[in-house]
Design a protein around this motif. Structure first.
Motif, PDB file in Angstrom:
ATOM      1  N   THR A 377      24.744  -2.212   2.648  1.00 14.35           N
ATOM      2  CA  THR A 377      25.023  -3.378   3.486  1.00 14.35           C
ATOM      3  C   THR A 377      25.094  -3.004   4.959  1.00 14.35           C
ATOM      4  N   ARG A 378      25.113  -1.693   5.262  1.00 19.02           N
ATOM      5  CA  ARG A 378      25.124  -1.224   6.641  1.00 19.02           C
ATOM      6  C   ARG A 378      23.809  -0.521   6.989  1.00 19.02           C
ATOM      7  N   SER A 380      20.044  -1.525   8.228  1.00 16.76           N
ATOM      8  CA  SER A 380      19.285  -2.668   8.751  1.00 16.76           C
ATOM      9  C   SER A 380      18.094  -3.016   7.878  1.00 16.76           C
ATOM     10  N   ARG A 381      17.344  -2.010   7.448  1.00 16.77           N
ATOM     11  CA  ARG A 381      16.142  -2.274   6.647  1.00 16.77           C
ATOM     12  C   ARG A 381      16.498  -2.998   5.355  1.00 16.77           C
ATOM     13  N   ALA A 382      17.606  -2.606   4.736  1.00 19.58           N
ATOM     14  CA  ALA A 382      18.036  -3.244   3.502  1.00 19.58           C
ATOM     15  C   ALA A 382      18.432  -4.698   3.750  1.00 19.58           C
ATOM     16  N   ILE A 383      19.099  -4.938   4.867  1.00 14.77           N
ATOM     17  CA  ILE A 383      19.505  -6.301   5.211  1.00 14.77           C
ATOM     18  C   ILE A 383      18.272  -7.173   5.450  1.00 14.77           C
ATOM     19  N   GLU A 384      17.309  -6.641   6.191  1.00 13.50           N
ATOM     20  CA  GLU A 384      16.097  -7.397   6.501  1.00 13.50           C
ATOM     21  C   GLU A 384      15.287  -7.719   5.253  1.00 13.50           C
ATOM     22  N   GLY A 386      16.642  -8.108   2.361  1.00 10.49           N
ATOM     23  CA  GLY A 386      17.465  -8.858   1.419  1.00 10.49           C
ATOM     24  C   GLY A 386      17.789  -8.053   0.178  1.00 10.49           C
ATOM     25  N   GLU A 387      17.900  -6.719   0.332  1.00 10.03           N
ATOM     26  CA  GLU A 387      18.153  -5.832  -0.810  1.00 10.03           C
ATOM     27  C   GLU A 387      19.259  -4.864  -0.422  1.00 10.03           C
ATOM     28  N   THR A 388      20.495  -5.339  -0.472  1.00 11.33           N
ATOM     29  CA  THR A 388      21.615  -4.556   0.034  1.00 11.33           C
ATOM     30  C   THR A 388      22.503  -3.971  -1.056  1.00 11.33           C
TER      31      THR A 388
END
Length: 457
Positions: A377-378, A380-384, A386-388
Motif C-alpha cells: 500500500t506504500r 506507488s506502482r502497486a497503487i496505480e 490497483g494491486e496493493t
C-alpha cells in the motif's frame, strides 16, 4: 550393444541441454525418453500452469474492469476448452521444439522407451542395451499419493492429470496447502469454481514465515477460497456422484462435499523403477539419488540431475545442475551445488518472490539481524495498478551487511526479487547498493529505500 560416450536418461531441463554440450564437445550421446520431451516443466509444470495463471488473471481483471473505468457488458464467462487449448498449444510448441532439436542433433541418438540399469555401464531400453562410461540420470519426479483412507477408491487428480480438465469443476477440493495446491486453488476459483483447501498443518506454506503465510491466506480468502488448516485425520469417500473430504475439526468430525479432488501433498522421485541397485547407485530413505556437491552419485561415472537428486525441485535448479556438471566435466570449472542461493516463487497473484533465508531461519543462526518491511500500500506502482495486496521484507546481517534473505509478496515481485539475488551472488553488503537510483514508478525502486530503513530484528 551400442556403445556411446554418454547416456542421458530423461529429456527434462537438465538432460536436453547437457546433450547439446556433450555433442558439441565431440561425444557420441544416447538420450532416452519414456514419455514426453521436456519433462515436468514443459508438460505439466511451469509452462502450462503459468499459461493457466495468465488466463485466470485475465478473467479476474475483467471482473474488476469497472474499477478502472472500463465497461464490459454482461458477466465474465470462461470457455474452459479454449483455456485448455491455449495451454496445450504453448506447452506443445515447447515440447515439439525440444524434440526436433534432439532428433536433429548431430552425434545424438534418441531412444523412446523406459530405461533401466543393467549394470554401472549399461542401460536397457526395450530390446536395446546401451553402454557408456558416463551416464547421467535426469528422470524427474511425480506427485505423492498419501495413505489417506478412501483415496484409492475415489477419482482424484494430481498436478499432472488436472491439466486434462476442459471443464470448470463445480467445487474443487484440494488436499495440501502449499505451492502447487494454492496455485491451482486460485486458478480455478478465478475460473468460477468453488474451492476448498485442506492443510493438515497449522498454517499454509509452512516453510515460509508466519507473516507471509497469513498474508497469502488473506489474499486467497478475499477471493472466496475456503482454507481449512489443522485438518487432522483426513479421509475421502463418495457421496452420490460427488466426493467428500472429512477431517477432525475443533468441534468434532466435519465433512465437505465437492465435485473434483486434487491431491497436492508433495512429490517423489521417479527412481523406483530405474533398477538403480543394479548399478550400485545409493538412494536415500525417500528414494532420491544421493549425490555430492558436483552431482556425482556413489558410483564413479554416473551423475544425477534435476528433481531426482533431492537437491532442488525447480526448473531453474535443474538447469543449474546441467551447468554444474558441464562446467566440471568440460570446462575445468569447479562449480558446486552449494554455490547457489535458494530462490523460488509462489505463483499466486500477487506472486511471492523468495530468496535466501526466511526471517525465522536467519534468527536460528544466532546473528544480529536487521529487518526492513514495506506494505504494498506504500508502493506507488502497486497503487496505480490497483494491486496493493502483500508486503516486502528483507533480512540482513547487522555486522557484515550481507543480505541473508527476502520475501517479496506483491505485484511483480517474482521479477523484483532478482535485484536482490544479484546483490547476494555478488557478495556485496547492502550499504554499497542502497544508494542506487531505480526507475520510477516501479516496485523495484523501493528496494534501495528499504535497504536504508533497516531496523534491528
Amino acid at each position: 550393444m551400442p556403445a556411446y560416450d554418454a547416456i542421458i536418461i530423461g529429456t527434462g531441463q537438465a538432460g536436453s541441454p547437457l546433450a547439446g554440450r556433450l555433442t558439441d564437445a565431440g561425444m557420441k550421446v544416447a538420450i532416452v525418453e519414456r514419455n514426453l520431451f521436456g519433462g515436468t516443466c514443459v508438460n505439466t509444470g511451469c509452462t502450462p500452469t503459468k499459461t493457466l495463471v495468465a488466463s485466470a488473471k485475465t478473467a479476474q481483471m475483467a471482473r474488476r474492469a469497472a474499477e478502472y473505468g472500463v465497461v464490459l457488458d454482461g458477466p465474465v464467462r470462461i470457455d474452459m476448452k479454449k483455456v485448455k487449448a491455449r495451454a496445450d498449444a504453448v506447452s506443445g510448441a515447447s515440447r515439439d521444439g525440444i524434440g526436433k532439436w534432439l532428433e536433429g542433433m548431430a552425434n545424438c541418438t534418441v531412444f523412446r522407451g523406459h530405461a533401466r540399469f543393467v549394470d554401472r555401464n549399461s542401460v536397457r531400453v526395450g530390446d536395446d542395451v546401451l553402454t557408456a562410461e558416463r551416464i547421467f540420470v535426469n528422470v524427474g519426479g511425480r506427485a505423492i499419493l498419501p495413505a489417506i483412507p478412501g483415496l484409492a477408491e475415489v477419482p482424484h487428480l494430481t498436478n499432472s492429470t488436472i491439466m486434462d480438465l476442459d471443464v470448470v469443476p463445480e467445487h474443487l477440493l484440494i488436499l495440501g496447502g502449499s505451492y502447487v495446491g494454492l496455485e491451482f486453488a486460485q486458478i480455478y476459483r478465478r475460473f468460477g469454481a468453488k474451492v476448498t483447501v485442506f492443510e493438515p498443518g497449522p498454517r499454509l506454506i509452512r516453510r515460509e514465515d508466519e507473516d507471509i503465510s497469513r498474508a497469502v491466506a488473506d489474499i486467497l480468502a478475499a477471493e472466496g477460497i475456503d482454507v481449512i488448516v489443522g485438518a487432522a485425520n483426513l479421509a475421502v469417500g463418495r457421496s452420490g456422484g460427488g466426493i467428500v473430504v472429512s477431517h477432525d475439526g475443533s468441534n468434532g468430525l466435519k465433512a465437505v462435499s465437492g465435485s473434483h479432488l486434487l491431491v497436492a501433498t508433495g512429490r517423489r522421485p521417479n527412481t523406483d523403477d530405474l533398477d538403480a541397485d543394479k548399478a550400485g547407485i545409493a538412494l536415500d530413505a525417500h528414494g532420491y539419488i544421493i549425490v555430492d556437491d558436483a552431482l556425482r552419485t556413489t558410483v564413479d561415472g554416473i551423475w544425477a540431475l534435476g528433481d531426482c537428486n533431492g537437491r532442488g525441485a525447480f526448473t531453474h535448479t535443474a538447469y543449474n545442475d546441467f551447468e554444474i556438471v558441464a562446467a566440471n566435466l568440460l570446462d575445468d570449472d569447479p562449480r558446486r551445488v552449494t554455490d547457489r542461493i535458494p530462490v523460488y516463487a509462489l505463483y499466486v497473484d500477487p506472486p511471492l518472490g523468495r530468496v535466501g533465508l526466511t526471517e525465522t531461519e536467519a534468527k536460528k543462526t544466532g546473528r544480529r539481524l536487521l529487518v526492513s518491511t514495506r506494505p504494498m500500500t506504500r508502493v506507488s506502482r502497486a497503487i496505480e495498478k490497483g494491486e496493493t495486496q502483500g508486503f516486502m521484507k528483507i533480512v540482513a546481517d547487522a555486522d557484515s551487511g550481507e543480505i541473508l534473505g527476502a520475501a517479496l509478496l506483491g505485484t511483480g515481485c517474482d521479477e523484483v526479487v532478482h535485484s536482490l539475488i544479484d546483490v547476494m551472488y555478488a557478495r556485496r553488503p547492502y550499504q554499497q547498493v542502497r544508494r542506487g537510483v531505480h526507475i520510477h514508478p516501479t516496485v523495484s525502486e523501493l528496494l534501495p529505500t528499504m535497504l536504508a530503513e533497516f531496523r534491528p530484528a
